[in-house]
Design an enzyme around this catalytic site. Structure first.
Site, PDB file in Angstrom:
ATOM      1  N   GLU A   1      47.048  16.270  27.170  1.00 44.33           N
ATOM      2  CA  GLU A   1      47.899  15.684  28.210  1.00 44.33           C
ATOM      3  C   GLU A   1      47.852  16.467  29.513  1.00 44.33           C
ATOM      4  O   GLU A   1      48.126  15.906  30.590  1.00 44.33           O
ATOM      5  CB  GLU A   1      49.348  15.579  27.727  1.00 44.33           C
ATOM      6  CG  GLU A   1      50.051  16.889  27.453  1.00 44.33           C
ATOM      7  CD  GLU A   1      49.840  17.430  26.047  1.00 44.33           C
ATOM      8  OE1 GLU A   1      50.516  18.411  25.684  1.00 44.33           O
ATOM      9  OE2 GLU A   1      48.997  16.867  25.312  1.00 44.33           O
TER      10      GLU A   1
ATOM     11  N   TYR B   1      64.872  23.699  26.545  1.00 42.67           N
ATOM     12  CA  TYR B   1      66.149  23.151  27.000  1.00 42.67           C
ATOM     13  C   TYR B   1      66.561  23.751  28.341  1.00 42.67           C
ATOM     14  O   TYR B   1      67.312  23.143  29.104  1.00 42.67           O
ATOM     15  CB  TYR B   1      67.246  23.416  25.969  1.00 42.67           C
ATOM     16  CG  TYR B   1      67.053  22.675  24.666  1.00 42.67           C
ATOM     17  CD1 TYR B   1      67.094  21.284  24.624  1.00 42.67           C
ATOM     18  CD2 TYR B   1      66.831  23.359  23.484  1.00 42.67           C
ATOM     19  CE1 TYR B   1      66.914  20.600  23.435  1.00 42.67           C
ATOM     20  CE2 TYR B   1      66.653  22.683  22.286  1.00 42.67           C
ATOM     21  CZ  TYR B   1      66.699  21.301  22.266  1.00 42.67           C
ATOM     22  OH  TYR B   1      66.523  20.625  21.087  1.00 42.67           O
TER      23      TYR B   1
ATOM     24  N   CYS C   1      48.832  20.062  19.048  1.00 41.30           N
ATOM     25  CA  CYS C   1      49.175  21.465  18.834  1.00 41.30           C
ATOM     26  C   CYS C   1      49.890  21.650  17.490  1.00 41.30           C
ATOM     27  O   CYS C   1      49.265  21.528  16.444  1.00 41.30           O
ATOM     28  CB  CYS C   1      49.997  21.988  20.011  1.00 41.30           C
ATOM     29  SG  CYS C   1      50.053  23.802  20.103  1.00 41.30           S
TER      30      CYS C   1
ATOM     31  N   GLY D   1      63.883  16.634  44.221  1.00 38.51           N
ATOM     32  CA  GLY D   1      62.575  16.005  44.346  1.00 38.51           C
ATOM     33  C   GLY D   1      61.636  16.699  45.304  1.00 38.51           C
ATOM     34  O   GLY D   1      60.688  16.081  45.794  1.00 38.51           O
TER      35      GLY D   1
ATOM     36  N   LYS E   1      71.135  11.080  64.452  1.00 36.40           N
ATOM     37  CA  LYS E   1      72.207  12.073  64.351  1.00 36.40           C
ATOM     38  C   LYS E   1      71.694  13.362  63.714  1.00 36.40           C
ATOM     39  O   LYS E   1      71.964  14.469  64.209  1.00 36.40           O
ATOM     40  CB  LYS E   1      73.358  11.494  63.529  1.00 36.40           C
ATOM     41  CG  LYS E   1      74.566  12.420  63.413  1.00 36.40           C
ATOM     42  CD  LYS E   1      75.696  11.744  62.640  1.00 36.40           C
ATOM     43  CE  LYS E   1      76.909  12.661  62.521  1.00 36.40           C
ATOM     44  NZ  LYS E   1      78.010  12.017  61.757  1.00 36.40           N
TER      45      LYS E   1
ATOM     46  N   ARG F   1      49.138  30.246  18.893  1.00 38.22           N
ATOM     47  CA  ARG F   1      48.904  31.549  18.273  1.00 38.22           C
ATOM     48  C   ARG F   1      48.352  31.403  16.850  1.00 38.22           C
ATOM     49  O   ARG F   1      47.801  32.337  16.288  1.00 38.22           O
ATOM     50  CB  ARG F   1      50.215  32.349  18.231  1.00 38.22           C
ATOM     51  CG  ARG F   1      50.039  33.839  18.044  1.00 38.22           C
ATOM     52  CD  ARG F   1      51.387  34.549  17.894  1.00 38.22           C
ATOM     53  NE  ARG F   1      52.289  34.334  19.003  1.00 38.22           N
ATOM     54  CZ  ARG F   1      52.268  35.030  20.148  1.00 38.22           C
ATOM     55  NH1 ARG F   1      51.356  35.966  20.336  1.00 38.22           N
ATOM     56  NH2 ARG F   1      53.149  34.778  21.102  1.00 38.22           N
TER      57      ARG F   1
ATOM     58  N   HIS G   1      45.941  20.754  24.166  1.00 41.16           N
ATOM     59  CA  HIS G   1      46.909  19.872  24.836  1.00 41.16           C
ATOM     60  C   HIS G   1      46.167  18.944  25.801  1.00 41.16           C
ATOM     61  O   HIS G   1      46.071  19.227  27.003  1.00 41.16           O
ATOM     62  CB  HIS G   1      47.944  20.706  25.597  1.00 41.16           C
ATOM     63  CG  HIS G   1      48.910  21.417  24.722  1.00 41.16           C
ATOM     64  ND1 HIS G   1      50.114  20.864  24.344  1.00 41.16           N
ATOM     65  CD2 HIS G   1      48.842  22.638  24.112  1.00 41.16           C
ATOM     66  CE1 HIS G   1      50.763  21.715  23.558  1.00 41.16           C
ATOM     67  NE2 HIS G   1      50.005  22.796  23.395  1.00 41.16           N
TER      68      HIS G   1
ATOM     69  N   GLN H   1      48.709  21.049  13.445  1.00 40.50           N
ATOM     70  CA  GLN H   1      48.881  21.972  12.330  1.00 40.50           C
ATOM     71  C   GLN H   1      49.662  21.326  11.193  1.00 40.50           C
ATOM     72  O   GLN H   1      49.317  21.482  10.013  1.00 40.50           O
ATOM     73  CB  GLN H   1      49.576  23.245  12.830  1.00 40.50           C
ATOM     74  CG  GLN H   1      48.753  24.015  13.864  1.00 40.50           C
ATOM     75  CD  GLN H   1      49.495  25.192  14.463  1.00 40.50           C
ATOM     76  OE1 GLN H   1      50.628  25.478  14.083  1.00 40.50           O
ATOM     77  NE2 GLN H   1      48.862  25.881  15.406  1.00 40.50           N
TER      78      GLN H   1
ATOM     79  N   ASP I   1      70.955  30.190  47.953  1.00 43.86           N
ATOM     80  CA  ASP I   1      70.907  30.941  46.699  1.00 43.86           C
ATOM     81  C   ASP I   1      70.512  32.383  46.995  1.00 43.86           C
ATOM     82  O   ASP I   1      69.529  32.632  47.709  1.00 43.86           O
ATOM     83  CB  ASP I   1      69.876  30.345  45.736  1.00 43.86           C
ATOM     84  CG  ASP I   1      70.237  28.942  45.284  1.00 43.86           C
ATOM     85  OD1 ASP I   1      71.403  28.548  45.464  1.00 43.86           O
ATOM     86  OD2 ASP I   1      69.355  28.247  44.737  1.00 43.86           O
TER      87      ASP I   1
END
Length: 536
Positions: A510, A54, A381, A16, A224, A463, A508, A385, A148
């Site tokens: 949003e 994903y 989008c 977060g 602490k 595109r 878009h 189409q 990392d």
């Protein structure tokens, strides 16, 4: 003098940090400061534009056409600012720029190294993000966790900034997980202690700790952590789990987080007035209605792939005093046989964007269902189409009509590649990206949604476009092109005016929705869905 705030994370990722950074940005903005914010991502991709949803969730597009991390959506929604290409920096982007300079001889024969060349390039990005927006404060979040290997150059650049601009102008905030062991009945501080030890080993002493907890830690735990991590007890801030993300700025303000930051950075500014924000949160938590929206997508297993869409739906729900009951529909499962069972109880249907063939026939079937049953529908989008493809097939009877992206051999390519995209071979960063104007058709539902403005500016990422060779045929059948580019070449919005709400946009919308200022096309869609629900 610009003030620099650096937000790092420890113990685990996805803790977060972005929400904490965005919430702090909102508090500082409400103190009258001009705030900007950026995200450092240590992966080697140039940007997330070619990454699978994903893997990464949605790609967030800025006004100037940068394809960026989804955290920038949180930043813009919380702080209500428009960010730019300097607001998202990756390892790949930095290394490609440094190597390009090396090839051009700009380093005058020097041995190019991580220090100083990579770290200098990173510091330049931090300063550019501040100067291009003329900001009083810049907040920089570093992705991943301390420890990392990929993050080391970024953290070294952050360490150097303190010497470059002065200790009074830099603040380090470290966010960590404070796990609760149910069997032992106690919270464990050791992971945070080790994370801070790792950070200090890299030369950075945090000035504030933000601890992510499921329940209040108590002053004993804070004391602490303060003792072991060498921070003031009052600078140990809890970030508790909440029902709504927009509660977090209020929770942080209640712990004086923004005041501690201002004191450290020697910023003499008024207390943040969060009255309007508080009223919004109160409304969000007490919505009187519920509206069922079916989202028909191909990446529904990972909701982050549609994060801005979901947030925009919620924002438009707020002004309609309705909670959004979202039903995630896998487009692959939508067929003529299943469509009624899957969509029959929806008050509204949204068909968002995507790339590739998979799931497109299911989306077309969902659009057909919405059109034939007069269910409010919003296409975005690819959804726009496919709205054109559906109409071509089932109203104009152009059998096999399709997008040239999905079927290069179709007899009726109602969607075709944009002319300036034909010879482009690279995938990354080559789409039509960023803010473009859209001229609205007077009297259309789209124009009505935008309070009859003549032109609106919205962000794009595509595109392919509607093939104008078919425009007259569509119009003669009653298909309305309610938004076009100012030169009338590019179709931006389509609709059917005889439906409750059947609108699809190439852009878009949003990406420009805010919790206190919802995007107008989404609001018109949700308003129609609420009315449809009440008519049942």
């Amino acid at each position: 003098m610009t003030k620099y705030i650096f937000v790092t994370g420890g113990v685990v990722s996805s803790i977060g940090k972005g929400i904490v950074a965005a919430s702090l940005g909102r508090l500082l903005k409400n103190r009258g400061l001009k705030v900007t914010i950026q995200k450092f991502d240590p992966y080697i991709n140039i940007d997330p534009g070619t990454m699978s949803p994903y893997q990464h969730g949605e790609v967030y597009v800025t006004d100037d056409g940068a394809e960026t991390d989804l955290d920038l959506g949180h930043y813009e929604r919380f702080i209500d600012i428009n960010l730019n290409k300097y607001s998202n920096v990756t390892t790949g982007k930095i290394y490609s720029e440094v190597l390009r300079k090396e090839r051009k001889g700009e380093y005058l024969g020097a041995t190019v190294q991580v220090i100083p060349h990579i770290t200098d390039a990173l510091k330049e990005k931090i300063k550019r993000a501040a100067t291009t927006t003329d900001s009083d404060v810049i907040i920089t979040e570093v992705g991943g966790t301390v420890g990392d290997i990929e993050s080391l150059p970024f953290l070294e650049a952050l360490r150097q900034m303190k010497a470059d601009v002065g200790a009074d102008n830099v603040m380090y905030i470290h966010t960590t997980l404070l796990p609760y062991l149910k069997a032992a009945g106690e919270m464990k501080t050791k992971p945070t202690q080790h994370s801070v030890k790792e950070l200090r080993g890299l030369g950075i002493q945090p000035n504030m700790l933000v601890i992510r907890t499921e329940q209040p830690a108590g002053q004993g735990i804070k004391n602490k952590l303060a003792q072991f991590c060498d921070v003031a007890p009052e600078a140990v801030i809890e970030s508790l789990d909440v029902d709504h993300l927009y509660q977090i700025p209020l929770n942080l303000q209640a712990q004086n987080m923004d005041q501690i930051v201002c004191d450290h950075l020697k910023l003499d500014v008024p207390v943040a007035d969060m009255t309007e924000w508080s009223a919004m949160v109160d409304k969000v938590m007490n919505l009187k209605k519920k509206t069922k929206i079916a989202l028909v997508g191909k990446y529904v297993e990972l909701p982050d792939a549609y994060l801005s869409v979901v947030e925009a739906l919620k924002h438009s729900g707020y002004v309609n005093d309705t909670a959004i009951d979202l039903n995630w529909i896998n487009a692959n499962e939508v067929t003529p046989e299943t469509v009624t069972d899957l969509l029959g109880d929806a008050d509204g249907i949204i068909v968002p964007g995507g790339f590739g063939h998979r799931g497109t026939e299911g989306k077309i079937e969902a659009i057909r269902y919405a059109r034939e049953n007069d269910v409010p529908m919003l296409g975005i989008c690819l959804g726009m189409q496919l709205t054109c493809v559906e109409y071509a097939r089932h109203v104009l009877n152009l059998e096999g009509a399709n997008s040239a992206e999905l079927d290069p051999d179709t007899k009726y390519p109602v969607i075709d590649i944009m002319r300036d995209q034909i010879d482009i071979e690279d995938m990354g960063g080559t789409l039509r990206l960023g803010l473009y104007p859209c001229k609205l058709k007077s009297g259309s539902k789209t124009a009505s949604a935008y309070s009859n403005q003549e032109v609106v500016q919205r962000r794009h990422r595509h595109r392919y476009e509607f093939n104008n060779a078919f425009r007259q045929q569509f119009e003669e059948a009653g298909f309305v092109f309610s938004g076009v580019s100012p030169d009338n070449r590019l179709v931006e919005v389509v609709e059917l005016s005889d439906k409750k709400f059947f609108v699809a946009a190439q852009y878009h919308p949003e990406l420009q929705s805010r919790p206190n200022r919802p995007e107008e096309l989404y609001t018109a869609f949700i308003t129609a869905a609420v009315e449809n629900s009440q008519a049942h």
